[in-house]
Design an enzyme around this catalytic site. Structure first.
Site, PDB file in Angstrom:
ATOM      1  N   ARG A  20      58.921  43.247  46.041  1.00 51.36           N
ATOM      2  CA  ARG A  20      59.545  44.332  45.294  1.00 51.36           C
ATOM      3  C   ARG A  20      60.079  43.759  43.988  1.00 51.36           C
ATOM      4  O   ARG A  20      60.625  42.659  43.960  1.00 51.36           O
ATOM      5  CB  ARG A  20      60.679  44.983  46.093  1.00 51.36           C
ATOM      6  N   GLU A  55      59.664  49.088  37.263  1.00 52.33           N
ATOM      7  CA  GLU A  55      58.375  49.780  37.218  1.00 52.33           C
ATOM      8  C   GLU A  55      58.544  51.277  37.497  1.00 52.33           C
ATOM      9  O   GLU A  55      59.440  51.663  38.266  1.00 52.33           O
ATOM     10  CB  GLU A  55      57.399  49.153  38.220  1.00 52.33           C
ATOM     11  N   HIS A  57      51.432  46.595  40.794  1.00 51.99           N
ATOM     12  CA  HIS A  57      51.840  46.865  42.178  1.00 51.99           C
ATOM     13  C   HIS A  57      50.625  47.266  43.025  1.00 51.99           C
ATOM     14  O   HIS A  57      50.634  48.282  43.712  1.00 51.99           O
ATOM     15  CB  HIS A  57      52.915  47.965  42.217  1.00 51.99           C
TER      16      HIS A  57
END
EC number: 1.1.1.290
Length: 377
Positions: free
Chosen positions: A209, A238, A255
């Site tokens: 993360r 993000e 991601h």
């Protein structure tokens, strides 16, 4: 029955349409109004399920996330509201591990080292970290792991304290959830102090993360240009990306570490099956039944593999440079982060490929990495 499904969830429309009316929506922009008269909600990690989102959810009884991570869902709130929740633990562990391995392989080529001479420190020994540990150890690579929760729960593996792992590892790869509270919070686990203590020959990979790493401190550390290397699949804020940080990174991707086709199919089928159970419906789906044949389903080896062979066969299936190049080319365009995720290519896992060779080829370690193997006579 009305079911909202994230438009980026493969195979979901064909599966969930067997149960009711499917409404495809972009996950990041879902609103409370979208959930009026909706019976079930199927999401990915970009959808924040909180009080605001479900404030008008007058019929909602089921929420499923086709992801291993669950920090985007207020589970206590759903329980309080009597809304059933399920996730897909481990669905993308292989893809994330293979992403990290690709980063290691490519950097080994670029920087002229052997991964077999390095110590890899894995922070977070859940589904992803444990799978990566198994793969690397199966290949004969030295691995250290840190996970205070697993250690305190009596996990029999040998754990290394965080400070020691960071000091002793050549490659540090992060696989934790994001938490701000509790005994072992992971928010800014890799902070300015940790980053400034890293040597110039160390490598940091974050496919967990974004906020696990203080991105501002990382940028300042990389500006020293002393050889320290970082690769990010996730960013602190993000879909916003620090455009000053980007050129300092060895690799940057939107991601997508866990976005392999197998992982996404597993995630979809896991929550589909959970919803069927919730409805007392006997329908079940299997990810393997949905997947197409790999573009290169078989590779022949005519001699014992070496590191060059390992580079070639792993990069043929997944080379992080492909995603990195697209990211750098597109990220300045409006909405690019989510568009790249939405339109992500059909990346396959090593398990989609069978390696064929005789007994002298030493295929067993490659099986530990995830490949199917076939020993020829």
């Amino acid at each position: 029955m009305k079911i909202i499904v994230d438009e980026n969830m493969p195979y979901a429309e064909e599966l969930f349409s067997q149960l009711g009316e499917v409404i495809l929506k972009p996950g990041r922009t879902l609103t409370a109004d979208d959930l009026i008269d909706i019976d079930a909600l199927m999401i990915r990690s970009v959808t924040k399920v909180n009080a605001e989102l479900i404030s008008k959810a007058n019929k909602l009884k089921f929420v499923g996330t086709a992801t291993a991570g669950m920090d985007h869902v207020d589970q206590a709130l759903l329980k309080e509201k009597g809304i059933f929740f399920t996730a897909a633990p481990g669905c993308n562990k292989v893809g994330v591990a293979e992403y990290a391995f690709s980063v290691m392989m490519v950097l080994a080529q670029q920087q002229g080292f052997s991964v077999f001479d390095k110590t890899v420190g894995i922070i977070g020994a859940g589904q992803v970290g444990s799978y990566l540990e198994k793969c690397l150890k199966g290949m004969g690579i030295n691995v250290l792991i840190n996970d205070p929760f697993k250690q305190e729960a009596g996990d029999p593996r040998s754990f290394t304290p965080l400070a020691e792992l960071i000091e002793q590892s050549d490659i540090i790869t992060l696989h934790t959830p994001i938490t701000k509270d509790g005994l072992h919070p992971t928010h800014h686990l890799i902070d300015e102090k940790v980053l400034n203590g890293l040597r110039g020959d160390q490598i940091l990979i974050n496919a967990a993360r974004g906020p696990v790493v203080d991105n501002q401190a990382l940028k300042q550390r990389l500006m020293k240009q002393d050889g320290f290397t970082a690769a990010l699949d996730v960013f602190e804020f993000e879909p916003e990306v620090d455009m000053e940080l980007l050129p300092l990174l060895a690799f940057a991707t939107p991601h997508v570490a866990g976005y392999g086709l197998e992982g996404k199919a597993r995630g979809t089928t896991m929550i589909f099956n959970s919803y069927c159970e919730f409805l007392n419906n006997e329908l079940r789906a299997h990810a393997s039944d949905l997947l197409p044949t790999a573009p290169v389903p078989t590779m022949m080896l005519d001699r014992a593999w070496d590191e060059a062979t390992l580079h070639n066969i792993t990069q043929l299936i997944y080379d992080v440079r492909k995603d990195d190049a697209l990211f750098r080319r597109e990220i300045s365009k409006p909405g690019a982060f989510d568009l790249m995720r939405k339109n992500y290519w059909d990346r396959r896992e090593y398990s989609a490929v069978t390696l064929v060779g005789n007994e002298t080829c030493n295929l067993a370690p490659l099986a530990e990495l995830g490949f199917q193997i076939e020993v020829s006579q």
